[in-house]
Motif scaffolding. Structure first.
Motif, short mmCIF file in Angstrom:
data_model
loop_
_atom_site.label_atom_id
_atom_site.label_comp_id
_atom_site.label_asym_id
_atom_site.label_seq_id
_atom_site.Cartn_x
_atom_site.Cartn_y
_atom_site.Cartn_z
N MET A 39 0.74 -1.13 -0.06
CA MET A 39 0.01 0.10 -0.19
C MET A 39 0.90 1.49 0.40
O MET A 39 0.23 2.27 0.05
CB MET A 39 -0.74 0.20 1.35
N SER A 40 1.80 1.00 0.16
CA SER A 40 2.64 1.97 0.05
C SER A 40 2.93 3.57 -0.65
O SER A 40 2.97 4.73 -0.84
CB SER A 40 3.72 1.40 0.50
N GLY A 41 3.21 2.93 -2.13
CA GLY A 41 2.77 3.43 -2.72
C GLY A 41 1.79 5.08 -3.40
O GLY A 41 1.71 5.38 -4.07
N ALA A 42 0.79 4.42 -2.32
CA ALA A 42 -0.82 4.91 -2.32
C ALA A 42 0.32 6.25 -2.39
O ALA A 42 -0.27 7.34 -2.91
CB ALA A 42 -1.15 4.76 -1.69
N ASP A 43 1.09 6.52 -1.69
CA ASP A 43 1.41 8.32 -1.40
C ASP A 43 2.99 8.36 -1.59
O ASP A 43 3.71 9.37 -0.69
CB ASP A 43 1.48 8.84 0.63
N GLY A 44 2.98 7.64 -2.34
CA GLY A 44 4.60 7.55 -3.26
C GLY A 44 5.55 7.48 -2.75
O GLY A 44 6.70 7.74 -3.36
N ARG A 45 5.57 6.65 -1.94
CA ARG A 45 6.81 5.98 -1.03
C ARG A 45 6.79 5.24 -0.08
O ARG A 45 6.17 4.62 -0.03
CB ARG A 45 6.25 7.76 0.82
N LEU A 46 7.75 4.30 -1.37
CA LEU A 46 8.49 3.34 -0.60
C LEU A 46 8.46 3.06 0.83
O LEU A 46 10.04 3.78 1.34
CB LEU A 46 9.93 3.30 -1.60
N ARG A 47 8.22 1.81 1.86
CA ARG A 47 8.15 2.01 3.12
C ARG A 47 9.06 0.73 2.93
O ARG A 47 8.48 -0.22 1.98
CB ARG A 47 7.44 1.68 3.81
N ILE A 48 9.84 0.54 3.87
CA ILE A 48 10.53 -1.41 4.43
C ILE A 48 10.84 -0.97 5.69
O ILE A 48 10.40 -0.34 6.35
CB ILE A 48 12.26 -0.71 4.33
N GLU A 49 10.31 -2.35 6.38
CA GLU A 49 9.90 -2.70 7.72
C GLU A 49 11.52 -2.17 8.38
O GLU A 49 12.56 -2.75 8.28
CB GLU A 49 9.80 -4.09 8.51
N GLN A 50 11.92 -1.59 9.46
CA GLN A 50 12.68 -0.98 10.84
C GLN A 50 12.91 -1.50 11.97
O GLN A 50 11.26 -1.19 12.09
CB GLN A 50 13.23 0.15 10.11
N CYS A 51 13.48 -3.17 12.71
CA CYS A 51 13.65 -2.82 13.49
C CYS A 51 13.47 -1.84 14.74
O CYS A 51 14.54 -1.01 14.83
CB CYS A 51 14.65 -4.07 14.34
#
Length: 160
Positions: A39-51
């Motif tokens: 769903m991240s692309g809906a706002d144009g930003r790639l998201r990755i999980e971070q500890c």
């Protein structure tokens, strides 16, 4: 296409459906842990999980950290920029008229060894190379935002 905030929203440009070499792209399997990624692309930003404990970036999403063993991870926006680590050109047609397409493994800029498998668009198969700089874009299809990549110079010319 214009990108008004190229720093924070490097991937805000949307790929048109007709640019997708995989017109019959399958939807990812439902996975609550990975929903944020699709769903991240809906706002144009790639998201990755971070500890949350050690700040190590984890992909694919798993909810736990392989570095410190932490069991709390939070999606975090990343730049969407990287370098091609490896690639292959697929010439096998899965439907009539399908052009060859490029499958890439991207080393994301944020962390050594942080890799994402995707497709490379806006690049001829003979022009792709290991070490090529790329930027993320998103292909919206059936409620999912697929991250795809383009050569960085293509991204720069679109935002000019």
């Amino acid at each position: 296409m214009k990108n008004s905030d190229s720093g924070a929203r490097a991937g805000a440009l949307e790929v048109r459906e007709e640019q997708d070499p995989l017109l019959h792209r399958l939807m990812p399997s439902p996975d609550p842990a990975a929903r944020f990624f699709w769903m991240s692309g809906a706002d144009g930003r790639l998201r990755i999980e971070q500890c949350d404990a050690c700040e190590y970036l984890v992909h694919p999403p798993s909810g736990h950290c392989p570095r410190c063993g932490g069991d709390r991870c939070t999606p975090r926006p990343v730049s969407g920029r990287g370098t091609i680590h490896s690639y292959t050109v697929n010439y096998q047609q899965w439907f009539v008229g399908q052009p060859p397409y490029i499958i890439v493994i991207i080393d994301l800029d944020e962390q050594a060894g942080l890799r994402l498998t995707s497709n490379l668009l806006d690049c001829a198969p003979d022009d792709v190379f290991v070490g090529m700089r790329v930027s993320v874009r998103f292909l919206a299809r059936h409620g999912v935002w697929y991250p795809v990549f383009v050569p960085s110079q293509a991204m720069e010319s679109d935002s000019a």
